[in-house]
Design an enzyme around this catalytic site. Structure first.
Site, PDB file in Angstrom:
ATOM      1  CB  CYS A 181      -0.884  -0.009   1.244  1.00 16.32           C
ATOM      2  SG  CYS A 181      -1.971   1.415   1.355  1.00 16.32           S
ATOM      3  CG  HIS A 225      -5.473  -2.545  -1.367  1.00 17.69           C
ATOM      4  ND1 HIS A 225      -4.501  -3.133  -0.599  1.00 17.69           N
ATOM      5  CD2 HIS A 225      -5.240  -1.198  -1.298  1.00 17.69           C
ATOM      6  CE1 HIS A 225      -3.726  -2.190  -0.076  1.00 17.69           C
ATOM      7  NE2 HIS A 225      -4.147  -1.007  -0.502  1.00 17.69           N
ATOM      8  CD  GLU A 226      -6.454   1.300  -4.134  1.00 16.00           C
ATOM      9  OE1 GLU A 226      -6.602   2.323  -3.440  1.00 16.00           O
ATOM     10  OE2 GLU A 226      -5.374   0.692  -4.194  1.00 16.00           O
ATOM     11  CG  HIS A 236      -7.261   2.710   0.933  1.00 14.31           C
ATOM     12  ND1 HIS A 236      -6.504   2.989   2.042  1.00 14.31           N
ATOM     13  CD2 HIS A 236      -6.440   2.068   0.070  1.00 14.31           C
ATOM     14  CE1 HIS A 236      -5.266   2.540   1.851  1.00 14.31           C
ATOM     15  NE2 HIS A 236      -5.205   1.962   0.667  1.00 14.31           N
TER      16      HIS A 236
HETATM   17 NI    NI Z   1      -3.555   0.999  -0.209  1.00 14.33          NI
END
Ligand code: NI
Length: 196
Positions: free
Chosen positions: A105, A147-148, A151
């Protein structure tokens, strides 16, 4: 314009991000800046909280993953040129048997760990023109999007590790928060002490 990427430990990375409307001020410039910031840091994805904005916006370009020799030709083609903006995304469904991939990341430089996720997702989102889409992705594409997406939910990949792993990483994560790390892109550290 290249924006500083927010480092681990900043509270903005822990907020559940809010939806935006198409009147969001200077949205096009913001998206352009996010692309530039992501490419400058050699990332395959970047979410708005990582540049300090708790809004539901992230960008993905998986092209750098497409030259992996272990992938089939079809997978390579799928990843090559996959470049999309996701606004107000919502993952509707995740399916399949969890698989492991070594994730990193941009907000957590120099740390990579194996993370388990389901291989297939169905996601609803708006593109940069605010046209709504519902699409299903799998494999690495799904992985990057998951993954995004995490966030914008205030979740980081390190949250998904075992408690042992988390304990082992704690010292390194604290160093990142304090800016005691060499990074070759611009970052903003929550506890950087000036004049060391
Ligand atoms: Ni990330």
């Amino acid at each position: 314009m290249i924006l500083p990427i927010v480092a681990y430990g900043d509270p903005v990375l822990r907020k559940k991000a809010v939806e935006i409307s198409k009147d969001y001020p200077e949205l096009k410039t913001l998206i352009d800046n996010m692309w530039e910031t992501m490419y400058n840091a050699s990332g395959v994805g970047l979410a708005a909280p990582q540049i300090g904005l708790a809004i539901r916006l992230f960008v993905v370009d998986t092209t750098p993953f497409s030259d992996d020799d272990e992938l089939t030709e079809e997978e390579q083609q799928q990843l090559k040129g996959f470049k999309k903006v996701f606004i107000n995304a919502k993952i509707e469904e995740e399916q399949g048997e969890e698989w492991t991939f070594n994730e990193g990341c941009l907000s957590i430089p120099d740390i990579r760990e194996d993370v388990d996720r389901k291989p297939r997702i169905t996601i609803t989102y708006s593109d940069e023109g605010f046209n709504q889409h519902t699409e299903t992705y799998d494999g690495l594409l799904a992985r990057v999007i998951q993954h995004e997406y995490d966030h914008i939910e205030g979740i980081l990949f390190t949250d998904k590790l075992s408690s042992l792993k988390k304990r082992l990483l704690k010292g390194r994560l604290d160093k990142i928060t304090k800016g005691k790390i060499q990074v070759d892109y611009k970052m903003r550290f929550p506890q950087l002490k000036r004049g060391r």
